[in-house]
Each structure stands twice: as structure tokens, then as C-alpha cells.
Design a protein around this motif. Structure first.
Motif, PDB file in Angstrom:
ATOM      1  N   GLN A 103     -42.579  30.538 119.597  1.00 16.55           N
ATOM      2  CA  GLN A 103     -41.353  29.795 119.277  1.00 16.55           C
ATOM      3  C   GLN A 103     -41.298  28.471 120.047  1.00 16.55           C
ATOM      4  O   GLN A 103     -40.866  27.450 119.530  1.00 16.55           O
ATOM      5  CB  GLN A 103     -40.122  30.645 119.615  1.00 16.55           C
TER       6      GLN A 103
ATOM      7  N   LEU B 155     -33.171  37.673 109.385  1.00 19.77           N
ATOM      8  CA  LEU B 155     -32.543  37.345 108.103  1.00 19.77           C
ATOM      9  C   LEU B 155     -32.914  35.924 107.684  1.00 19.77           C
ATOM     10  O   LEU B 155     -32.936  35.011 108.506  1.00 19.77           O
ATOM     11  CB  LEU B 155     -31.029  37.479 108.215  1.00 19.77           C
TER      12      LEU B 155
ATOM     13  N   PRO C 196     -32.748  32.059 117.834  1.00 11.23           N
ATOM     14  CA  PRO C 196     -33.753  32.260 116.780  1.00 11.23           C
ATOM     15  C   PRO C 196     -33.223  31.831 115.413  1.00 11.23           C
ATOM     16  O   PRO C 196     -32.002  31.796 115.192  1.00 11.23           O
ATOM     17  CB  PRO C 196     -34.008  33.767 116.830  1.00 11.23           C
ATOM     18  N   THR C 197     -34.132  31.536 114.515  1.00 10.41           N
ATOM     19  CA  THR C 197     -33.759  31.013 113.192  1.00 10.41           C
ATOM     20  C   THR C 197     -32.609  31.768 112.515  1.00 10.41           C
ATOM     21  O   THR C 197     -31.652  31.127 112.065  1.00 10.41           O
ATOM     22  CB  THR C 197     -34.990  31.023 112.250  1.00 10.41           C
ATOM     23  N   PRO C 198     -32.639  33.114 112.439  1.00  9.26           N
ATOM     24  CA  PRO C 198     -31.585  33.786 111.654  1.00  9.26           C
ATOM     25  C   PRO C 198     -30.187  33.695 112.261  1.00  9.26           C
ATOM     26  O   PRO C 198     -29.211  33.923 111.549  1.00  9.26           O
ATOM     27  CB  PRO C 198     -32.054  35.248 111.599  1.00  9.26           C
TER      28      PRO C 198
ATOM     29  N   ILE D  26     -33.429  34.280 122.912  1.00 12.00           N
ATOM     30  CA  ILE D  26     -33.017  35.454 122.141  1.00 12.00           C
ATOM     31  C   ILE D  26     -34.073  35.659 121.061  1.00 12.00           C
ATOM     32  O   ILE D  26     -34.343  34.738 120.276  1.00 12.00           O
ATOM     33  CB  ILE D  26     -31.632  35.242 121.507  1.00 12.00           C
ATOM     34  N   ILE D  27     -34.680  36.840 121.054  1.00 18.65           N
ATOM     35  CA  ILE D  27     -35.785  37.094 120.115  1.00 18.65           C
ATOM     36  C   ILE D  27     -35.608  38.472 119.472  1.00 18.65           C
ATOM     37  O   ILE D  27     -35.853  39.495 120.124  1.00 18.65           O
ATOM     38  CB  ILE D  27     -37.150  37.057 120.874  1.00 18.65           C
TER      39      ILE D  27
END
Lengths: 150, 91
Positions: A68, A103, B6-8, B83-84
Motif C-alpha cells: 500500500q 468492498l 484503505p480503499t474501501p 488500517i488494513i
């Protein structure tokens, strides 16, 4: 829709052949636009499930944090993941669904039969929470680079 | 300190991939994050207030679940929280 180049598509499938009869796994980096996850790079990850690597995969969170971080430095996001199903169809399983928590991300699965990659399918994890999440079949568009056409 | 989202979960942080908070412990940082973005709370914590099983939070390169002082671990402005959500599955 999941968009990726032929090179990345082939790299994902090759990874599954290399780790056969174990499951491979990796992370898709790119950009998300409306209804499209566009892949810029596929990063290989280690499968920590050495106890059952033929039918389970897990990516260590620490490795994910590193990936990431790399993505952030390149202006990319984690937009999906891939793994292989050795001698099993390229369809999500109950385990895949139960363990899917990102999601909006694409989950790509390649079936590898006797060491040879067969079908590759993508499933979008739709929904807004753990309670209403669902896998949706997601079309894959493979872009052929101009240089490769010549 | 900075908290990487994180992305979501970015739909709950106004699309920000990193949120800056003032905090002296890990717990304070998470409280500050969810105070600013309340919708995040139910995605990170169970009704009992514990981190959901599939949510990993790392202080730099350490899983906060395994820090001797857990959420009471002191932090400074240069520390980073990530956060993962977990990634796993199989046929």
C-alpha cells in the motif's frame, strides 16, 4: 469492469502456474473510476497459508502495508487482488466470500488445471458493509498495447 | 499523526487516503478518527467496541493487537497507523 493489459493478465496467470499445486496470490494496483477498476500493476505476494497452500491463501498484513505504501508513492490505489484455484474452477468459493472485506475491489481468480492456467474470472465485491456485501460477475477488458500490435 | 485509510473505507473519509489526527496514544488516535468520521466506527469496531476480527491496525510495522500496551501505546507525530482489512480465501 476490470481493465488490464495483456502483460498483466498473463503475469497473473503465469503466477498461478508457477505456484501450482499451491494457490498464488497478489495485489492489483491502479485507479478506480465509476464502474471501472483499471489495473496499472500486479504485485506478487507470499501465501502465508503454508499449512494448506493447495486450497487456502492469506496475504500477511505487514506485506500489504508495504504494498500500500509503494502504491501511494506511485499515486496508485489497491483496487483488487488475485489468487489461483489449483484443479478447481475459476469461481469464488464460500471461503473466498467469507474472507472478502475490500468492498469495491476486484477479486480475480484463475483456475489452474494440471499446472496450466485455464479460465480467469473477476468478481467485484459489491455492497456497502459486511452485512450486505455480494460478489458480482465482473467483465474483464484486456487492452493490447500499441507496440505489441506491430 | 497520520492514519492511512484503505480503499474501501475512503467513502467514509470524504475520499481521503490519509487522515491527520492529534493523539498521544493509539486508542486516542482511533477515537479522533471515528469522532471526525463517525460512519467509520461500525466498520472498524464490533458492537462491544473491539476491533472487528478482519480489521488489522498497524502502528508503523507492528500489529496493535500484539503491542504490550495495546491501544494505550504512546504515539508521536511521526508515527503512522495503517488500517488494513485482511486478505484471504481459497477454493
Amino acid at each position: 469492469m476490470l481493465k488490464l493489459t495483456e502483460q498483466i493478465y498473463n503475469a497473473i496467470r503465469r503466477h498461478g502456474e508457477e505456484t501450482y499445486p499451491h494457490e498464488c496470490c497478489g495485489v492489483l494496483l491502479g485507479r478506480s473510476a465509476q464502474d471501472v477498476n483499471e489495473v496499472e500493476d500486479a504485485v506478487r505476494a507470499g501465501n502465508t497459508r503454508t499449512d494448506a497452500a493447495h486450497n487456502r491463501y492469506n496475504i500477511a498484513p505487514q506485506e500489504l502495508i508495504g504494498i500500500q505504501r509503494q502504491a501511494r508513492e506511485r499515486g496508485l490505489d489497491i483496487i483488487g487482488f488475485y489468487h489461483s484455484h489449483p484443479d478447481h474452477p475459476a469461481q469464488w468459493s464460500e471461503t473466498d466470500f467469507a474472507e472478502a472485506h475490500w468492498l469495491g475491489c476486484s477479486y480475480v481468480i484463475t483456475s489452474v488445471q494440471n499446472g496450466v492456467a485455464q479460465d480467469t474470472n473477476s468478481f467485484l465485491l459489491a455492497g456497502t458493509s459486511e452485512e450486505n456485501k455480494a460478489f458480482e460477475n465482473e467483465p474483464i477488458e484486456i487492452a493490447v498495447l500499441e507496440a505489441e500490435r506491430c | 499523526m497520520r492514519i492511512h485509510i484503505p480503499t474501501p473505507l475512503r467513502i467514509y473519509t470524504d475520499k481521503q487516503d490519509t487522515v491527520g489526527v492529534e493523539a498521544s496514544t493509539v486508542g486516542e488516535a482511533l477515537d479522533a478518527l471515528t469522532a471526525r468520521h463517525p460512519e467509520l466506527r461500525k466498520h472498524l469496531f464490533s458492537e462491544e467496541g473491539k476491533l472487528r476480527a478482519f480489521v488489522n491496525v498497524y502502528l508503523n510495522d507492528e500489529d496493535i493487537r500484539y503491542l504490550p500496551e495495546g491501544e494505550a501505546t504512546r504515539v508521536n507525530g511521526k508515527d503512522e497507523l495503517s488500517i488494513i482489512p485482511s486478505i484471504a480465501g481459497g477454493r
